[in-house]
Scaffold this active site. Structure first.
Site, PDB file in Angstrom:
ATOM      1  N   ASP B  35       0.830  -1.208   0.000  1.00 57.68           N
ATOM      2  CA  ASP B  35       0.000   0.000   0.000  1.00 57.68           C
ATOM      3  C   ASP B  35       0.862   1.253   0.000  1.00 57.68           C
ATOM      4  O   ASP B  35       2.059   1.212   0.217  1.00 57.68           O
ATOM      5  CB  ASP B  35      -0.804   0.069   1.317  1.00 57.68           C
ATOM      6  N   LYS B  57      -3.479   1.610  -2.428  1.00 57.48           N
ATOM      7  CA  LYS B  57      -4.625   1.902  -1.586  1.00 57.48           C
ATOM      8  C   LYS B  57      -4.236   2.822  -0.457  1.00 57.48           C
ATOM      9  O   LYS B  57      -3.454   2.468   0.397  1.00 57.48           O
ATOM     10  CB  LYS B  57      -5.181   0.611  -0.973  1.00 57.48           C
ATOM     11  N   MET B 170      -8.195   7.648  10.374  1.00 57.52           N
ATOM     12  CA  MET B 170      -8.678   8.260   9.128  1.00 57.52           C
ATOM     13  C   MET B 170      -9.825   9.240   9.403  1.00 57.52           C
ATOM     14  O   MET B 170     -10.777   9.317   8.635  1.00 57.52           O
ATOM     15  CB  MET B 170      -9.152   7.160   8.154  1.00 57.52           C
TER      16      MET B 170
END
Lengths: 256, 256
Positions: B35, B57, B170
């Site tokens: 990632d 990602k 996040m």
């Protein structure tokens, strides 16, 4: 003197789950102050000429009170030693690392914290139970099952409402009460649940059943801890090849 | 062929927080699928003759859809390769590792999961914020701030009731909504809160203030993520020497 203290997480048991930083700090230490929960294979990394001080804390049974441990760390560092305070799991997850940091800071001792793999993630990996999973758990809550009079002081209704993965550390002796409180708070007794004893170690025991069946599961395996309780839909993903035991009647209930 | 897949947690950023097992598996890999969140210094551990496949990602922005990643892992292992799926943090904490395990299991591919230091603990150690602390937090809840239409689907009232440490991954772009929802659910706006950007990396930013001041804190630092939000009394223990910025008016409110 350039004394200092590193609070180091030893991880869940498997010595290979030590971090590179933890290994380096451990090999550099003059003094290692450690708990019962730390595996002997990890202590083998300590230099031969370093002093090892066993403070015997198995969390429930404090051989040396926390205040004495704090004072010991301060005294050793003040004497100019490079001290490692080695703890099972992560120093900041029920490891009382925060209290040690406060004591060392008050004494003007430099402190470094080296995180460790906490049991929820170490055991999760070893059992193939993802603590979060799309459609099954949007979060994870970690609590301790240890508390006054054998009962943890938790907001059971909030925990039951979250529909997250719930991981309970040191919950084995209170398994029956925990199951009662969570079901009384509205979590179905058929919610999948797992008990993981000696997680990540070669003799790991993974028992899978339901929340309602937890006490029977613990009794059937004569578990004595350290053990982890995992409650939530993610338990269904546990690797069948690694399951030591399935409480079949309980699972039948879950499948209804 | 003896193809297999290891889902490996790369930890929060600092390459020294890789586990010994992760390093060994990484150095043994024929193919590494990784990632954006994985630090280049960790990718330097990969064998020169190994293939690296970037699947880009960043969790919010899926360059390659998850189904394609699953299919890629199955195909590479079926071709007899030792595959490492390298992820930031821990594979089972918002890493979609569970979905990859299911896909590999369905295809009959052997899977190993190597846990990683998750951001809550890595950043907690780097900021000296203990996620649990006697008298301040009896537990910790980890959720994602990512959700449909920019709003995570969470039980805000249950989260506000727990009086645990709440760690939001996040959550930067939703910081304003998160602060609104939690205060509306009863958590005081003066509850201490921290924003940690690029945690454990040399350019880590640690901003400390209150829940009500979160959006201003994020804006003042022009944070762009990856960032972690920590809400709870434990934020008061953050090492003053590591705090990049304190929202002074907000802290004054907290001190009242």
């Amino acid at each position: 003197a350039s004394g200092r203290v590193a609070l180091v997480g030893a991880g869940p048991g498997d010595p290979d789950l030590l971090t590179l930083r933890a290994l380096r700090v451990l090999q550099d230490a003059d003094v290692v102050v450690h708990d019962r929960l730390v595996d002997d294979r990890i202590l083998d990394y300590v230099r031969r000429d370093a002093r090892r001080i066993f403070v015997g804390k198995s969390r429930a049974d404090h051989t040396l009170p926390q205040e004495r441990i704090n004072a010991l760390l301060v005294a050793e560092a003040a004497a100019g030693h490079r001290v490692v305070r080695l703890k099972g799991g992560d120093p900041f997850v029920f490891g009382r690392g925060g209290e040690e940091v406060e004591a060392l800071r008050a004494a003007g001792i430099p402190v470094e914290v080296v995180p460790g793999i906490t049991a929820a993630l170490g055991c999760g990996a070893a059992a193939t139970i993802p603590v979060t999973h799309r459609g099954a758990a949007q979060g994870v809550t970690i609590v301790t099952g240890h508390g006054k009079d054998g009962e943890p002081d938790l907001d059971w209704e909030a925990l039951a409402r979250l529909k997250h993965t719930l991981v309970i550390y040191m919950g084995l002796s209170a398994a029956s009460r925990i199951a009662d409180r969570l079901t009384a708070a509205g979590l179905p007794a058929a919610t999948p649940a797992a008990l993981i004893e000696k997680g990540t170690r070669p003799d790991q025991v993974l028992a899978v059943g339901t929340l309602g069946g937890l006490p029977a599961l613990a009794a059937a395996h004569r578990m004595a801890g350290p053990a982890l309780i995992v409650v939530g839909e993610v338990v269904r993903l546990a690797d069948p090849a690694r399951i030591t035991a399935i409480a079949r009647p309980a699972l039948a209930v879950a499948a209804e």
